[in-house]
Write an enzyme that holds these catalytic residues in place. Structure first.
Site, PDB file in Angstrom:
ATOM      1  N   CYS A  49       3.050  -7.347   4.330  1.00 23.89           N
ATOM      2  CA  CYS A  49       2.272  -8.374   4.679  1.00 23.89           C
ATOM      3  C   CYS A  49       0.865  -8.256   4.286  1.00 23.89           C
ATOM      4  O   CYS A  49       0.243  -7.517   3.839  1.00 23.89           O
ATOM      5  CB  CYS A  49       1.922  -8.207   5.991  1.00 23.89           C
ATOM      6  SG  CYS A  49       1.674  -6.394   6.253  1.00 23.89           S
ATOM      7  N   HIS A  59       2.551  -7.545  -9.783  1.00 23.15           N
ATOM      8  CA  HIS A  59       2.400  -6.253  -8.902  1.00 23.15           C
ATOM      9  C   HIS A  59       3.803  -5.396  -9.330  1.00 23.15           C
ATOM     10  O   HIS A  59       3.601  -3.919  -8.962  1.00 23.15           O
ATOM     11  CB  HIS A  59       3.217  -7.383  -8.014  1.00 23.15           C
ATOM     12  CG  HIS A  59       3.400  -6.681  -6.880  1.00 23.15           C
ATOM     13  ND1 HIS A  59       2.859  -6.065  -5.576  1.00 23.15           N
ATOM     14  CD2 HIS A  59       4.763  -6.226  -5.733  1.00 23.15           C
ATOM     15  CE1 HIS A  59       3.748  -5.473  -4.742  1.00 23.15           C
ATOM     16  NE2 HIS A  59       5.421  -5.732  -4.906  1.00 23.15           N
ATOM     17  N   ILE A 116       4.316  -8.966 -20.045  1.00 19.89           N
ATOM     18  CA  ILE A 116       6.086  -9.290 -19.073  1.00 19.89           C
ATOM     19  C   ILE A 116       6.260 -10.788 -19.104  1.00 19.89           C
ATOM     20  O   ILE A 116       5.375 -11.669 -18.559  1.00 19.89           O
ATOM     21  CB  ILE A 116       5.638  -8.497 -17.829  1.00 19.89           C
ATOM     22  CG1 ILE A 116       4.780  -7.409 -17.425  1.00 19.89           C
ATOM     23  CG2 ILE A 116       7.220  -8.164 -16.761  1.00 19.89           C
ATOM     24  CD1 ILE A 116       5.387  -5.801 -17.933  1.00 19.89           C
ATOM     25  N   TYR A 311      -4.784  -2.024  -5.844  1.00 17.88           N
ATOM     26  CA  TYR A 311      -6.545  -2.637  -5.205  1.00 17.88           C
ATOM     27  C   TYR A 311      -6.615  -2.079  -5.973  1.00 17.88           C
ATOM     28  O   TYR A 311      -7.871  -1.705  -5.729  1.00 17.88           O
ATOM     29  CB  TYR A 311      -5.827  -1.345  -3.513  1.00 17.88           C
ATOM     30  CG  TYR A 311      -4.604  -1.736  -2.395  1.00 17.88           C
ATOM     31  CD1 TYR A 311      -3.846  -3.707  -2.954  1.00 17.88           C
ATOM     32  CD2 TYR A 311      -4.615  -0.496  -2.121  1.00 17.88           C
ATOM     33  CE1 TYR A 311      -2.862  -3.211  -2.102  1.00 17.88           C
ATOM     34  CE2 TYR A 311      -3.434  -0.957  -0.855  1.00 17.88           C
ATOM     35  CZ  TYR A 311      -3.039  -2.576  -0.754  1.00 17.88           C
ATOM     36  OH  TYR A 311      -1.728  -2.487  -0.413  1.00 17.88           O
TER      37      TYR A 311
END
Ligand SMILES: Cc1cc2nc3c(=O)[nH]c(=O)nc-3n(C[C@H](O)[C@H](O)[C@H](O)COP(=O)(O)OP(=O)(O)OC[C@H]3O[C@@H](n4cnc5c(N)ncnc54)[C@H](O)[C@@H]3O)c2cc1C
Length: 368
Positions: A49, A59, A116, A311
């Protein structure tokens, strides 16, 4: 950016072979929705979350920590193939690109090694329990099973938390995604198809990360608390401190099996975030975030003080506009990748010597 406007977002699921091809423009929410639509017993492991608006392209290439990572590893650990455009414009897959580049893009960041187009990822078995229900507990993130099993485990290992049955909620995997994104029980999963960054309306954000290898003392925690309270003097600022438990599958792989090196020895990862609404408060919020990070130095990993690529933290250092030396990039490179940094540089030098694919913290090729 509103993800609806993006192309390259198709999702092809093979429930027999337990695989999915997801194009890079799809969001995690879309992938979760389409998989749950096809099967109640298969899941795709990616972001916690509130990350359903995060894109699959970046990601997965940075690792991808999830609520079920202790059970199944990172999102990148479960990649089995890829389609990518290389610096000469050719489309490559796992076989044609070779194992070096395939290794590099599973945790080393897509940015440095190609564009990608789509990922092929393993779908993982999740149990249907008590009438198609699965349990997820906030502080026991990998737990998958019935409430009674969860209670037994928690009462046995963490009696001081005093967990009782009424504290537990039984829900399916897709319901747990909505739950962790703070949506009320009963919300239709359709909401996952329309998620975008404006759903959060966070304004401005600054984040940093750390890995913790020894329990933090009570004094240490009280110091964090004091710093959190200091933020209340800045209007419209919200701190977010996430402690993500490590262990299980996450820690089983060796540090060099993928570029994501944060494996055995860690007990949890911390994400220090702050968001604020008014641009004029940027300096104070960023200064606060840096102060907290300085304070934490004695409680976290050292030599290197490790950080999580997804991050991204530009305070750790940035590439020059033109060439960046190995020594300069190593400063942040070893924080994100530890010893894997050297192999990433070698691969980069071989496949993209002119540094066509680059950003502020991409892997530089060795200068000739
Ligand atoms: C609200 C929120 C929640 C989050 N929750 C989690 C979490 O639970 N777990 C976790 O691990 N991380 C989490 N993150 C961090 C997230 O993994 C990173 O922000 C990640 O980089 C997002 O990828 P993106 O493609 O959406 O972002 P972008 O900013 O678009 O891309 C990130 C990087 O990847 C590169 N990239 C993007 N697409 C491609 C492509 N097609 N080919 C090559 N390179 C590409 C970009 O150049 C950039 O360097 C969260 C972030 C947010 C904002």
């Amino acid at each position: 950016m509103h993800r609806k406007s993006r192309n390259l977002r198709s999702i092809s699921i093979d429930t027999q072979k337990k695989t999915v091809w997801i194009q890079a423009g799809a969001t995690l929410g879309e992938a979760y929705y389409r998989i749950a639509e096809k099967s109640k017993k298969l899941a795709f492991i990616a972001g916690v979350c509130p990350s359903v608006g995060v894109g699959v392209g970046g990601h997965l290439s940075g690792g991808g920590y999830s609520m079920m990572s202790r059970k199944f590893g990172t999102a990148a650990d479960n990649i089995i193939d890829v389609k990518l455009i290389d610096a000469s414009g050719q489309i490559q897959d796992r076989e044609s690109m070779g194992e070096d580049r395939f290794w590099a893009i599973r945790g080393g960041g897509g940015t440095s090694f190609g564009l990608i187009i789509s990922w092929k990822v393993k779908l993982l078995d999740i149990p249907e329990k008590h009438g198609k229900k699965t349990v997820h507990a906030f502080f026991f993130t990998m737990f998958i099973g019935g409430v009674d099993d969860l209670l037994h485990e928690m009462q046995d290992r963490f009696p001081e938390l005093g967990l009782v049955k009424k504290d537990c909620i039984e829900m399916s995997w897709i319901e747990s995604i909505l739950f962790f994104n703070s949506l009320p029980r009963g919300t239709s999963p359709d909401v996952l198809l329309n998620w975008n960054s404006s759903t959060y309306n966070v304004g401005f954000f600054k984040g940093k990360s750390d890995y913790v290898q020894h329990p933090i003392s009570i004094n240490g925690l009280e110091g964090i608390w004091k710093l959190l309270n200091q933020l209340s003097s800045i209007k419209n600022s919200n701190a977010m401190l996430e402690f993500s438990p490590w262990g299980g599958k996450l820690s089983e792989k060796s540090e060099s099996e993928t570029p994501f090196p944060h494996r055995a020895g860690n007990i949890f990862m911390i994400h220090y975030g702050v968001n604020w609404g008014n641009i004029e408060n940027s300096k104070r919020n960023i200064a606060w975030n840096r102060k907290l990070y300085r304070y934490m130095a004695k409680y976290v990993s050292k030599s290197p003080r490790a950080a999580y690529l997804n991050y991204r933290d530009l305070d750790l250092g940035v590439n020059n506009k033109r060439n960046t030396s190995y020594e300069q990039a190593r400063v942040w490179g070893v924080k994100y990748f530890k010893n894997n940094f050297d192999r990433l540089v070698k691969i980069k030098t071989k496949i993209d010597p002119t540094n066509f694919f680059r950003n502020e913290q991409s892997i530089p090729p060795l200068l000739s």
